[in-house]
Scaffold this motif. Structure first.
Motif, PDB file in Angstrom:
ATOM      1  N   ILE A  48       0.862  -1.174   0.000  1.00 18.76           N
ATOM      2  CA  ILE A  48       0.000   0.000   0.000  1.00 18.76           C
ATOM      3  C   ILE A  48       0.901   1.227   0.000  1.00 18.76           C
ATOM      4  O   ILE A  48       1.720   1.408   0.892  1.00 18.76           O
ATOM      5  N   TYR A  49       0.771   2.046  -1.047  1.00 21.19           N
ATOM      6  CA  TYR A  49       1.558   3.266  -1.205  1.00 21.19           C
ATOM      7  C   TYR A  49       0.694   4.465  -0.849  1.00 21.19           C
ATOM      8  O   TYR A  49      -0.531   4.441  -1.031  1.00 21.19           O
ATOM      9  N   GLU A  50       1.346   5.505  -0.351  1.00 19.15           N
ATOM     10  CA  GLU A  50       0.650   6.734   0.021  1.00 19.15           C
ATOM     11  C   GLU A  50       1.252   7.903  -0.757  1.00 19.15           C
ATOM     12  O   GLU A  50       2.475   8.090  -0.744  1.00 19.15           O
ATOM     13  N   ILE A  51       0.402   8.664  -1.422  1.00 19.97           N
ATOM     14  CA  ILE A  51       0.854   9.851  -2.157  1.00 19.97           C
ATOM     15  C   ILE A  51       0.583  11.073  -1.291  1.00 19.97           C
ATOM     16  O   ILE A  51      -0.531  11.263  -0.805  1.00 19.97           O
ATOM     17  N   GLU A  69      -9.851  15.567  -9.156  1.00 19.43           N
ATOM     18  CA  GLU A  69     -10.158  14.348  -9.918  1.00 19.43           C
ATOM     19  C   GLU A  69      -9.470  13.125  -9.324  1.00 19.43           C
ATOM     20  O   GLU A  69     -10.080  12.068  -9.177  1.00 19.43           O
ATOM     21  N   ILE A  70      -8.195  13.283  -8.993  1.00 17.08           N
ATOM     22  CA  ILE A  70      -7.417  12.149  -8.485  1.00 17.08           C
ATOM     23  C   ILE A  70      -7.914  11.682  -7.127  1.00 17.08           C
ATOM     24  O   ILE A  70      -8.016  10.491  -6.870  1.00 17.08           O
ATOM     25  N   PHE A  89      -2.823  12.457   0.533  1.00 19.49           N
ATOM     26  CA  PHE A  89      -4.178  12.591   0.021  1.00 19.49           C
ATOM     27  C   PHE A  89      -4.767  11.366  -0.654  1.00 19.49           C
ATOM     28  O   PHE A  89      -5.976  11.276  -0.784  1.00 19.49           O
ATOM     29  N   ILE A  90      -3.955  10.403  -1.073  1.00 17.97           N
ATOM     30  CA  ILE A  90      -4.524   9.132  -1.533  1.00 17.97           C
ATOM     31  C   ILE A  90      -3.555   8.003  -1.231  1.00 17.97           C
ATOM     32  O   ILE A  90      -2.355   8.212  -1.074  1.00 17.97           O
ATOM     33  N   SER A  91      -4.101   6.809  -1.155  1.00 19.52           N
ATOM     34  CA  SER A  91      -3.259   5.628  -0.953  1.00 19.52           C
ATOM     35  C   SER A  91      -3.897   4.453  -1.672  1.00 19.52           C
ATOM     36  O   SER A  91      -5.079   4.467  -1.988  1.00 19.52           O
ATOM     37  N   GLY A  92      -3.078   3.453  -1.931  1.00 18.03           N
ATOM     38  CA  GLY A  92      -3.573   2.258  -2.593  1.00 18.03           C
ATOM     39  C   GLY A  92      -2.430   1.425  -3.125  1.00 18.03           C
ATOM     40  O   GLY A  92      -1.260   1.791  -3.003  1.00 18.03           O
ATOM     41  N   LYS A  93      -2.778   0.300  -3.719  1.00 16.79           N
ATOM     42  CA  LYS A  93      -1.783  -0.564  -4.344  1.00 16.79           C
ATOM     43  C   LYS A  93      -1.203   0.142  -5.561  1.00 16.79           C
ATOM     44  O   LYS A  93      -1.829   1.038  -6.138  1.00 16.79           O
ATOM     45  N   THR A 112       5.309  13.177  -3.087  1.00 16.68           N
ATOM     46  CA  THR A 112       6.135  12.030  -2.725  1.00 16.68           C
ATOM     47  C   THR A 112       5.241  10.804  -2.616  1.00 16.68           C
ATOM     48  O   THR A 112       4.036  10.919  -2.379  1.00 16.68           O
ATOM     49  N   VAL A 113       5.857   9.653  -2.795  1.00  8.60           N
ATOM     50  CA  VAL A 113       5.157   8.385  -2.620  1.00  8.60           C
ATOM     51  C   VAL A 113       5.918   7.600  -1.569  1.00  8.60           C
ATOM     52  O   VAL A 113       7.135   7.444  -1.646  1.00  8.60           O
ATOM     53  N   THR A 114       5.201   7.115  -0.554  1.00  8.15           N
ATOM     54  CA  THR A 114       5.791   6.349   0.527  1.00  8.15           C
ATOM     55  C   THR A 114       5.084   5.005   0.629  1.00  8.15           C
ATOM     56  O   THR A 114       3.847   4.984   0.600  1.00  8.15           O
ATOM     57  N   PRO A 115       5.826   3.887   0.770  1.00  8.43           N
ATOM     58  CA  PRO A 115       7.272   3.754   0.662  1.00  8.43           C
ATOM     59  C   PRO A 115       7.728   4.075  -0.758  1.00  8.43           C
ATOM     60  O   PRO A 115       6.904   4.355  -1.635  1.00  8.43           O
ATOM     61  N   GLU A 116       9.030   3.985  -0.970  1.00  6.08           N
ATOM     62  CA  GLU A 116       9.593   4.330  -2.271  1.00  6.08           C
ATOM     63  C   GLU A 116       8.838   3.588  -3.384  1.00  6.08           C
ATOM     64  O   GLU A 116       8.619   2.381  -3.308  1.00  6.08           O
TER      65      GLU A 116
END
Length: 123
Positions: A48-51, A69-70, A89-93, A112-116
């Motif tokens: 699960i990534y988080e932007i 939109e996103i 503001f968003i997360s997901g696979k 940024t996207v976490t994790p890398e």
């Protein structure tokens, strides 16, 4: 938009061999088809990534519209997200957020996207 794949033998529209994984196509008319053992790693990534939006983004109508939109929020909430950065503001696979990552990058929005995130191509 998903492009139609036509059978090389009879010209009918091919259908996926497996609805869960893109491993091959088969012709419902003549039976011809193909399969592969390669599956794109992004489709199997369960992380699960988080932007997060970062500071320094311009609060323009185009940027607000894109964030709206996103993240599927209204215009005012998207404006607040940009103004109050850094803000997740968003997360997901990976397969679910990839379009958002590409659109943010193309728009020049700082995030940024976490994790890398290993699928972000550097131009």
């Amino acid at each position: 938009m998903i492009e139609k794949v036509l059978c090389d033998k009879c010209g009918a529209e091919m259908i996926p061999v497996d609805s869960e994984r893109p491993v091959g196509m088969k012709c419902p008319k003549c039976g011809w088809g193909w399969v592969t053992s390669y599956i794109d790693p992004i489709k199997e990534d369960e992380t699960i990534y988080e932007i997060s939006l970062e500071e320094g983004n311009q609060v323009t109508k185009d940027n607000i519209r894109l964030v709206s939109e996103i993240s599927d929020v209204n215009f005012l909430e998207a404006k607040r997200l940009l103004e109050n950065a850094p803000k997740s503001f968003i997360s997901g696979k990976a397969v679910d957020i990839n379009d958002a990552v590409i659109r943010l990058k193309d728009a020049g929005i700082i995030f940024t996207v976490t994790p890398e995130y290993p699928y972000l191509k550097n131009d």
